[in-house]
Design a protein around this motif. Structure first.
Motif, short mmCIF file in Angstrom:
data_model
loop_
_atom_site.label_atom_id
_atom_site.label_comp_id
_atom_site.label_asym_id
_atom_site.label_seq_id
_atom_site.Cartn_x
_atom_site.Cartn_y
_atom_site.Cartn_z
N TYR A 86 -38.55 24.76 45.58
CA TYR A 86 -37.69 24.14 44.57
C TYR A 86 -38.14 24.53 43.17
O TYR A 86 -37.32 24.94 42.33
CB TYR A 86 -37.74 22.62 44.74
CG TYR A 86 -36.81 21.86 43.82
CD1 TYR A 86 -35.50 21.57 44.21
CD2 TYR A 86 -37.24 21.43 42.56
CE1 TYR A 86 -34.64 20.86 43.37
CE2 TYR A 86 -36.39 20.73 41.71
CZ TYR A 86 -35.09 20.46 42.13
OH TYR A 86 -34.25 19.78 41.28
N ARG A 90 -36.05 26.71 40.42
CA ARG A 90 -35.68 25.95 39.23
C ARG A 90 -36.23 26.62 37.97
O ARG A 90 -35.55 26.70 36.95
CB ARG A 90 -36.17 24.51 39.33
CG ARG A 90 -35.74 23.66 38.13
CD ARG A 90 -36.15 22.21 38.23
NE ARG A 90 -35.82 21.51 37.00
CZ ARG A 90 -34.62 20.99 36.73
NH1 ARG A 90 -33.65 21.08 37.62
NH2 ARG A 90 -34.38 20.38 35.58
N VAL A 105 -26.50 22.05 37.21
CA VAL A 105 -27.18 21.12 38.12
C VAL A 105 -26.51 21.13 39.48
O VAL A 105 -27.17 21.23 40.53
CB VAL A 105 -27.22 19.70 37.54
CG1 VAL A 105 -27.71 18.71 38.59
CG2 VAL A 105 -28.11 19.66 36.30
N SER A 106 -25.18 21.07 39.48
CA SER A 106 -24.44 21.04 40.74
C SER A 106 -24.61 22.35 41.50
O SER A 106 -24.84 22.35 42.72
CB SER A 106 -22.96 20.80 40.46
OG SER A 106 -22.19 20.88 41.64
N GLU A 109 -28.20 22.64 42.97
CA GLU A 109 -28.42 21.78 44.14
C GLU A 109 -27.76 22.36 45.39
O GLU A 109 -28.27 22.22 46.50
CB GLU A 109 -27.90 20.37 43.86
CG GLU A 109 -28.69 19.61 42.80
CD GLU A 109 -30.16 19.45 43.15
OE1 GLU A 109 -30.50 19.40 44.35
OE2 GLU A 109 -30.98 19.41 42.21
N GLU A 110 -26.62 23.02 45.21
CA GLU A 110 -25.99 23.67 46.35
C GLU A 110 -26.74 24.94 46.74
O GLU A 110 -26.96 25.21 47.92
CB GLU A 110 -24.52 24.02 46.02
CG GLU A 110 -23.81 24.71 47.16
CD GLU A 110 -22.36 25.06 46.84
OE1 GLU A 110 -21.73 25.73 47.69
OE2 GLU A 110 -21.86 24.67 45.76
N ILE A 112 -29.93 25.86 46.23
CA ILE A 112 -31.31 25.74 46.69
C ILE A 112 -31.39 25.59 48.21
O ILE A 112 -32.32 26.08 48.87
CB ILE A 112 -32.04 24.57 45.98
CG1 ILE A 112 -33.55 24.60 46.27
CG2 ILE A 112 -31.44 23.24 46.37
CD1 ILE A 112 -34.26 25.78 45.68
N SER A 113 -30.38 24.95 48.80
CA SER A 113 -30.40 24.76 50.25
C SER A 113 -30.10 26.06 51.01
O SER A 113 -30.38 26.17 52.20
CB SER A 113 -29.37 23.69 50.65
OG SER A 113 -28.05 24.13 50.35
#
Length: 332
Positions: A86, A90, A105-106, A109-110, A112-113
């Motif tokens: 992460y 980031r 941000v959105s 978050e999508e 990173i997975s």
């Protein structure tokens, strides 16, 4: 003249200096049997190094393997100690922005997975050493490596259509990944296929730095500015200062530019190469014929309709001239 009309005796002397046959699909034995030219097969990230290696081992006469990590995938490489997946990503994509936009941000978050654990630069260099060692008897190259200022990271690079994130990869990070690979190329005396998009001055500064850093060892290896999109005047100045810099051109990429003829005309005749920059092996020959034909017209060189073993330099055609350039490039 279409590829089908070129005699095999001439096609056997054509070298595609940059292509990606393992990217689009598995390369069939039938396709390799039909292939009449030599191709330099590029790798780009951890997942395709072995594909290129296997293709070369299976087809040692027709395939020159090129191992390297492309700038589009440089975010997958860590330059220091990884505290967490992460934090690694980031740091690259959000940085010190205390209040990133909701869009970022959105997207992060999508994204990173979907991203893998980063590789360390030490792992990258070890992988390259391993592959160069396995194919040490061939003219292996470092490639494709480089810099790209505007490339945006995709959520899924292999998806079609490809959906893009708002994130680019910091040039500072790309530079450090590239410099580590170039240092290895100098150490192992490997020629380099270099990607440079929308960052001509950064590239010029890098090449000048490498020349100062490595001195005569830098001069031994050769650098190919592949599908070069720089201003023709910048290229001319760069090649004048660096006698080890070649340029390869393709209709696939350079055909979109109004500078293509000027790039061909301005490149020293003994440092010009051609490429398909294509990812389907069955189309590589036709793409090479397209750029060969244009080079012949702009340079005023004849196109061979047969292969003669002994010719005076003044009688050389486009294929013989470019083959001589290739030998000078790959032999260093």
């Amino acid at each position: 003249m279409a590829a089908a009309k070129w005699p095999r005796s001439v096609l056997e002397h054509v070298i595609d200096a940059h292509c990606h046959p393992t990217e689009a699909r598995a390369v069939s034995a039938e396709s390799m049997e039909r292939l009449e030219i030599t191709v330099c097969a590029m790798s780009t990230y951890h997942g395709d190094q072995s594909l290129v290696r296997d293709l070369a081992l299976q087809n040692p006469v027709k395939v020159i393997p090129c191992f390297g990590y492309h700038p589009w995938f440089s975010h997958l490489i860590s330059l220091g100690t990884v505290t967490s997946k992460y934090e690694h990503y980031r740091h690259l994509f959000i940085g010190d922005d205390a209040e990133p936009s909701a869009e970022k941000v959105s997207a992060f978050e999508e994204l990173i997975s979907l991203l893998p654990e980063p590789m360390s630069i030490d792992e990258v260099l070890e992988d390259l050493r391993h592959n160069f060692g396995l194919l040490s008897s061939t003219k292996t190259m470092l490639g494709e490596v480089g810099l790209d200022k505007d490339f945006r990271v995709a959520f899924d690079y292999r998806a079609s259509p490809r959906r893009l994130t708002p994130f680019t990869i910091p040039l500072k990070h790309q530079l450090l990944v590239l410099e580590a690979q170039l240092d290895l190329a100098v150490e192992l005396r490997r020629s380099v296929s270099l990607h440079s998009v929308h960052c001509p001055q950064v590239t010029v500064d890098l090449l000048n730095k490498q020349k100062s850093k490595h001195g005569q060892q830098w001069e031994i290896i050769r650098i190919d500015l592949h599908s070069c999109s720089m201003n023709p005047q910048v290229c001319a100045a760069l090649q004048k200062k660096h006698k080890n810099i070649f340029m390869s051109l393709s209709t696939t990429i350079n055909g979109r530019s109004s500078n293509l003829n000027a790039l061909i005309a301005g490149c020293p005749s003994d440092r010009l190469l051609i490429e398909s920059d294509y990812n389907h092996i069955d189309a590589c020959t036709e793409k090479c014929i397209e750029i060969l034909t244009l080079v012949a017209r702009v340079k005023g060189w004849p196109i061979e309709d047969e292969w003669l073993d002994k010719l005076d330099d003044g009688e050389w055609g486009v294929v013989r001239r470019l083959e001589a350039n290739w030998r000078a490039f790959i032999n260093g």
